[in-house]
Scaffold this active site. Structure first.
Site, PDB file in Angstrom:
ATOM      1  N   ASP A 198     -16.787  -8.069  10.187  1.00 42.85           N
ATOM      2  CA  ASP A 198     -15.649  -8.966   9.961  1.00 42.85           C
ATOM      3  C   ASP A 198     -15.586 -10.087  10.993  1.00 42.85           C
ATOM      4  O   ASP A 198     -15.065 -11.166  10.702  1.00 42.85           O
ATOM      5  CB  ASP A 198     -14.328  -8.183  10.007  1.00 42.85           C
ATOM      6  CG  ASP A 198     -13.929  -7.658   8.632  1.00 42.85           C
ATOM      7  OD1 ASP A 198     -14.817  -7.563   7.755  1.00 42.85           O
ATOM      8  OD2 ASP A 198     -12.732  -7.342   8.437  1.00 42.85           O
TER       9      ASP A 198
ATOM     10  N   ALA B 202     -16.602  -3.869   4.464  1.00 41.22           N
ATOM     11  CA  ALA B 202     -17.125  -2.903   5.432  1.00 41.22           C
ATOM     12  C   ALA B 202     -18.598  -2.622   5.139  1.00 41.22           C
ATOM     13  O   ALA B 202     -19.426  -2.497   6.047  1.00 41.22           O
ATOM     14  CB  ALA B 202     -16.305  -1.618   5.388  1.00 41.22           C
TER      15      ALA B 202
ATOM     16  N   ARG C 128       0.849  -1.190   0.000  1.00 42.06           N
ATOM     17  CA  ARG C 128       0.000   0.000   0.000  1.00 42.06           C
ATOM     18  C   ARG C 128       0.881   1.236   0.000  1.00 42.06           C
ATOM     19  O   ARG C 128       1.808   1.337   0.781  1.00 42.06           O
ATOM     20  CB  ARG C 128      -0.917  -0.008   1.228  1.00 42.06           C
ATOM     21  CG  ARG C 128      -1.884  -1.189   1.171  1.00 42.06           C
ATOM     22  CD  ARG C 128      -2.479  -1.504   2.509  1.00 42.06           C
ATOM     23  NE  ARG C 128      -3.275  -0.398   3.024  1.00 42.06           N
ATOM     24  CZ  ARG C 128      -4.582  -0.451   3.209  1.00 42.06           C
ATOM     25  NH1 ARG C 128      -5.248  -1.538   2.913  1.00 42.06           N
ATOM     26  NH2 ARG C 128      -5.221   0.556   3.694  1.00 42.06           N
TER      27      ARG C 128
END
Ligand SMILES: Cc1cc2nc3c(=O)[nH]c(=O)nc-3n(C[C@H](O)[C@H](O)[C@H](O)COP(=O)(O)OP(=O)(O)OC[C@H]3O[C@@H](n4cnc5c(N)ncnc54)[C@H](O)[C@@H]3O)c2cc1C
Length: 436
Positions: free
Chosen positions: A318, A331, A202
């Site tokens: 989750d 999400a 990332r």
């Protein structure tokens, strides 16, 4: 003695990520009595961007219209006017065509387009909506016990030795959920998530540098760059100032330490993993800082939870169905859970522990199939992006068809209708149990 009311039931939410916070807001908004216990010293989100599909946006509005307003305040869209309904432009990022491809291989659209937020900014907005005194910090749940003699209350024990009591425990404690292992036992296969054999680098890249390498169209609008054994997604955050780059790579090797899902890596590692990709993509990876974050992608796909609820303890988000991120919908699915669960628990007829147990059993029945489907589908679609899916391979027409089919199953739903339907199911169940 006055008649029992829904406000007399004490709910404990464990975990203050996007799911726990949304659920706390939705339940308090409906007048229920809630405490949220978070292990960290304050609310915090790790990572940069998260995007939401149309079903998630519908669910936000149901949980509390202010959540949707908060999202609208911080969301970033594709920059080009002509791309407002584009989810991602998909490019062949593998074959060298002498520069960034001029046209996408195909484009996937939906009614919200690309709807990303910076996680921390969204969280800050959610915190403003949560009534004060609901959240308690530094409380890591350790165990839950039940003493039938004490008015149906569970005792929650925290790592600091303190305790709390609640009639129901709502576990929003993420992929490594303690509540899930309390429900099924620490040795149950579902207690530990498994490695998907994909990890992601990332990086954040200044937009002007990204434009210099990719050109404006690719840099300013959300793109997925596909290739063999890897894919790179890029989208703008901070209202177009920065490009978020997430580069996924598939490996046969095991992840070295399942207790640490994130670690640091070097830019050279990313360049090595993408050595066979098109030169334009390698130029983009060169723009990342020399030190990068790398995330192992774990999920609950190999050993799904056998149930989302038992008696008055349940798992949501989750904690229940942690998925790999390839649909960009984990999400959002948690927010959908919150819309459904808050509709059930806020029913006027839910006034006792027995009612709550029925409401949670309906939640389990209606949410398990969809949540667990997402986990499987996400793994499959990640493989499609990387030309690894059986029967799909590098046939881009098939890849496009798979994405449209599965995105439709996620996004094209009527969340309000879902909530009405579960409430009818609850009424029928309570009536059969002589509890209506
Ligand atoms: C790389 C990546 C990209 C993603 N992109 C997207 C996307 O674009 N769109 C999308 O919809 N989803 C995306 N997801 C998935 C999304 O991030 C998750 O589904 C979502 O954040 C889960 O939220 P949660 O609140 O259920 O769990 P978490 O965010 O894990 O929150 C759990 C909370 O519980 C607390 N906690 C844990 N244990 C305890 C305990 N014992 N006691 C008390 N507190 C506890 C934790 O501190 C934490 O605050 C992505 C995921 C990854 C890894």
């Amino acid at each position: 003695m006055s008649a029992p009311k829904k406000q007399d039931i004490d709910y404990a939410i464990i975990g203050g990520g996007i799911t726990g916070l949304t659920l706390a807001i939705a339940l308090t908004h409906r007048g229920l009595t809630v405490k949220l216990y978070e292990q960290a010293p304050s609310f915090a989100e790790i990572g940069a961007g998260v995007s939401f599909s149309p079903n998630a946006v519908q669910a936000m509005k149901i949980c509390h219209p202010a959540i949707n307003d908060a999202f609208e305040r911080v969301r970033t869209r594709n920059i080009w006017e002509s791309k407002q309904d584009v989810w991602f432009d998909y490019y062949d990022g593998y074959h060298d065509t002498g520069g960034p491809p001029e046209k996408p291989a195909f484009t996937i659209r939906n009614s919200t387009g690309q709807a990303g937020v910076h996680r921390a900014h969204f969280l800050d907005e959610l915190i403003k909506i949560l009534p004060p005194d609901v959240a308690v910090f530094g409380k890591r749940l350790d165990s839950v016990s039940h003493d039938d003699r004490v008015d149906g209350l569970y005792t929650l024990k925290f790592a600091d030795g303190s305790t709390a009591a609640a009639h129901a425990v709502l576990g929003c404690d993420g992929i490594k959920s303690r509540v899930r292992s309390i429900l099924f036992g620490a040795d149950h296969p579902c207690a530990a998530p498994t490695y998907t054999h994909k990890y992601a680098y990332r990086a954040l890249v200044p937009m002007k540098d990204a434009i210099a390498v990719l050109g404006e169209e690719m840099a300013q609008n959300a793109c997925m760059h596909m290739g063999k054994g890897g894919h790179v997604l890029t989208f703008n955050i901070n209202h177009g100032q920065v490009m978020n780059v997430v580069a996924f790579h598939t490996t046969e090797k095991e992840w070295p330490d399942s207790t640490r899902l994130a670690t640091s890596a070097k830019r050279e590692d990313a360049l090595r993993d993408f050595a066979d990709f098109a030169p334009y993509l390698k130029k983009l990876l060169h723009l990342a800082k020399p030190e990068l974050d790398i995330w192992a992608i774990f999920h609950l796909g190999d050993n799904p939870a056998p149930a989302f609820a038992k008696d008055r303890v349940c798992i949501i988000g989750d904690a229940a169905h942690a998925s790999s991120p390839h649909h960009g919908a984990g999400a959002g699915m948690g927010i959908e859970d919150c819309a459904v669960l808050s509709s059930l628990l806020a029913e006027e007829s839910v006034v006792s522990s027995a009612h709550v147990a029925h409401a949670l059993s309906v939640f389990d029945r209606v949410r398990r199939e969809r949540g667990q489907w997402l986990v499987q589908s996400s793994q499959h679609i990640g493989n499609c992006y990387e030309w690894l899916a059986e029967g799909v391979g590098d046939d881009l027409e098939k890849v496009e068809a798979e994405i449209n089919l599965r995105n439709g199953m996620i996004a094209d739903v009527d969340v309000a209708g879902m909530c009405d339907d579960v409430v009818s199911q609850l009424h029928r169940q309570l009536s059969r149990a002589n509890l209506s």
